[in-house]
Design a protein around this motif. Structure first.
Motif, PDB file in Angstrom:
ATOM      1  N   LEU A  72      -0.698  -1.086  -4.384  1.00 16.54           N
ATOM      2  CA  LEU A  72      -2.064  -0.645  -4.098  1.00 16.54           C
ATOM      3  C   LEU A  72      -2.076   0.811  -3.632  1.00 16.54           C
ATOM      4  O   LEU A  72      -2.119   1.094  -2.435  1.00 16.54           O
ATOM      5  CB  LEU A  72      -2.688  -1.548  -3.028  1.00 16.54           C
ATOM      6  CG  LEU A  72      -2.751  -3.048  -3.358  1.00 16.54           C
ATOM      7  CD1 LEU A  72      -3.223  -3.842  -2.145  1.00 16.54           C
ATOM      8  CD2 LEU A  72      -3.668  -3.291  -4.549  1.00 16.54           C
ATOM      9  N   PHE A  90      -9.525  -6.281  -2.668  1.00 15.03           N
ATOM     10  CA  PHE A  90      -8.289  -6.978  -3.035  1.00 15.03           C
ATOM     11  C   PHE A  90      -8.103  -8.213  -2.168  1.00 15.03           C
ATOM     12  O   PHE A  90      -7.778  -9.297  -2.672  1.00 15.03           O
ATOM     13  CB  PHE A  90      -7.094  -6.038  -2.877  1.00 15.03           C
ATOM     14  CG  PHE A  90      -5.764  -6.730  -3.017  1.00 15.03           C
ATOM     15  CD1 PHE A  90      -5.232  -6.996  -4.282  1.00 15.03           C
ATOM     16  CD2 PHE A  90      -5.048  -7.146  -1.896  1.00 15.03           C
ATOM     17  CE1 PHE A  90      -4.018  -7.657  -4.417  1.00 15.03           C
ATOM     18  CE2 PHE A  90      -3.829  -7.794  -2.032  1.00 15.03           C
ATOM     19  CZ  PHE A  90      -3.316  -8.057  -3.288  1.00 15.03           C
ATOM     20  N   LEU A 137       0.844  -1.184   0.000  1.00 18.50           N
ATOM     21  CA  LEU A 137       0.000   0.000   0.000  1.00 18.50           C
ATOM     22  C   LEU A 137       0.886   1.242   0.000  1.00 18.50           C
ATOM     23  O   LEU A 137       1.546   1.556   0.996  1.00 18.50           O
ATOM     24  CB  LEU A 137      -0.925  -0.012   1.216  1.00 18.50           C
ATOM     25  CG  LEU A 137      -2.056  -1.057   1.161  1.00 18.50           C
ATOM     26  CD1 LEU A 137      -1.530  -2.462   1.457  1.00 18.50           C
ATOM     27  CD2 LEU A 137      -3.162  -0.716   2.139  1.00 18.50           C
ATOM     28  N   ASN A 162      -8.939  -1.440   0.621  1.00 15.43           N
ATOM     29  CA  ASN A 162      -8.500  -2.564  -0.213  1.00 15.43           C
ATOM     30  C   ASN A 162      -9.130  -3.884   0.198  1.00 15.43           C
ATOM     31  O   ASN A 162      -8.578  -4.958  -0.043  1.00 15.43           O
ATOM     32  CB  ASN A 162      -6.972  -2.662  -0.164  1.00 15.43           C
ATOM     33  CG  ASN A 162      -6.296  -1.526  -0.913  1.00 15.43           C
ATOM     34  OD1 ASN A 162      -6.231  -1.527  -2.139  1.00 15.43           O
ATOM     35  ND2 ASN A 162      -5.819  -0.538  -0.167  1.00 15.43           N
TER      36      ASN A 162
END
Length: 382
Positions: A88, A113, A58, A110
């Motif tokens: 991400l 994901f 991230l 997320n």
């Protein structure tokens, strides 16, 4: 999408303001360490060692160098077709979008994901710590204790405990309370910022936290206290190896200098647990006829014509004739020109030191006493 029992989410978007000019052009996890590595190499190598094949990274602040460095994830065996590493960043959808507002919000944004892999465990990692850990052992610990979450803890000296989030446990290791940087700590078990959660339990907590207008959307400040208040089963996983948060110039300098001790408290020459990195090819070192190198780490591509003592010299560094480097860290592609003296200092990537003496005072052990030289016009390179 193939199911994976465990997914790792690596928080790598930090600005790292306490590292000063070292993070002027790049995110903290992309800062070099130990000459040939970058900080993010350590959690990524831990994932490889732990056989975790799905890792979400991230990113947010200054991600260009970090994204290019991670690339396909091949150096860490994270380039599989049914998993691998995924970058991400924050994104927009039909309802708009926001920057990550906190560590918990980053995971919340997320959820889709993670859900595509239907995991039982989600490992939450920080991108700014130096350590080696088998996360699979921690996953097993969570399952054996039927815990909703396992939180890695590291025993620190009592005088340092007020700097950390402190976990307080019962006789079975179950966490009964959590104090964020307490003035009078009840224990010395500091949170390492490494968590293993039961994914359905965490997902529910994230969704409820996301709609709380009073929340800072942070694991330490919000998610962990929420779960404790609700009686969730949280257990402390005690880690006994080397671990260091290198979020300040002082701790960063100290961790690099520890690599030069005999024996070093953190061994990079470990064939049983190697640290992998994305290193481009460089020519061999060249140590000049009149050069002198003592107790130092010298990486590929360096040309050493002067004197180097007790220092960490990254790849493609030039140290000129008559130059002296002592107790210092010289980062990638920097140049120390002829007759320059650098003592107790950190010289950032691509910097050129042309004349004079660059000297700090490490003995006082404060960030202001470590000379940090960087250029806002120099772009770091992979």
């Amino acid at each position: 999408m193939k199911k994976h029992e465990t997914v790792a989410m690596l928080l790598a978007g930090g600005q790292g303001s306490r590292l000063g000019g070292l993070t002027h052009k790049l995110a903290k996890p992309a800062v070099s360490f130990g000459g040939k590595y970058r900080i993010i190499d350590f959690p990524l190598s831990n994932c490889r060692y732990s056989n975790i094949s799905v890792v979400g990274v991230l990113t947010q602040y200054k991600p260009l160098i970090l994204n290019a460095y991670i690339s396909t994830g091949a150096p860490w065996a994270l380039d599989s077709l049914d998993g691998g590493v995924s970058i991400l960043p924050p994104y927009m959808d039909m309802d708009g979008g926001n920057w990550y507002k906190g560590t918990a919000d980053a995971i919340y944004q997320n959820i889709e994901f993670v859900d595509q892999y239907s995991p039982k465990n989600v490992v939450i990692l920080s991108g700014d710590h130096i350590y080696k850990m088998n996360y699979d052992d921690m996953v097993t610990f969570r399952k054996e204790n039927e815990a909703d979450a396992a939180i890695a803890v590291f025993n620190v000296p009592m005088k340092e405990a007020p700097r950390f989030g402190i976990m307080n446990t019962d006789s079975e290791g179950r966490i009964v309370s959590f104090d964020e940087k307490p003035a009078q700590p009840k224990s010395t078990m500091a949170s390492m910022g490494v968590y293993v959660f039961n994914w359905p339990v965490l997902k529910d907590a994230l969704e409820r936290d996301a709609v709380d207008p009073d929340s800072e959307h942070d694991f330490g400040k919000n998610i962990i206290p929420m779960m404790l208040a609700e009686g969730k089963r949280l257990f402390a996983y005690e880690f006994k190896g080397y671990w260091k948060d290198i979020g300040t110039v002082d701790s960063y300098y100290e961790a690099n200098m520890e690599l030069l001790e005999e024996p070093p408290p953190f061994n990079l020459d470990d064939h049983d647990f190697p640290i992998y990195s994305n290193n481009s090819n460089a020519m061999p070192q060249i140590i000049g006829h009149d050069a002198e190198v003592t107790n130092s780490l010298i990486c590929d591509g360096c040309i050493i014509e002067g004197k180097v003592t007790h220092s960490v010299i990254s790849k493609n560094v030039y140290i000129g004739k008559g130059a002296e480097v002592e107790n210092s860290i010289i980062m990638h592609n920097a140049r120390i020109e002829d007759d320059v003296r650098v003592v107790d200092a950190v010289v950032s990537e691509g910097m050129v030191v042309t004349q004079g003496i660059l000297k700090g005072n490490i003995n006082k052990k404060s960030d202001e006493d470590i000379r940090l030289l960087y250029s806002s016009h120099t772009q770091p390179q992979i």
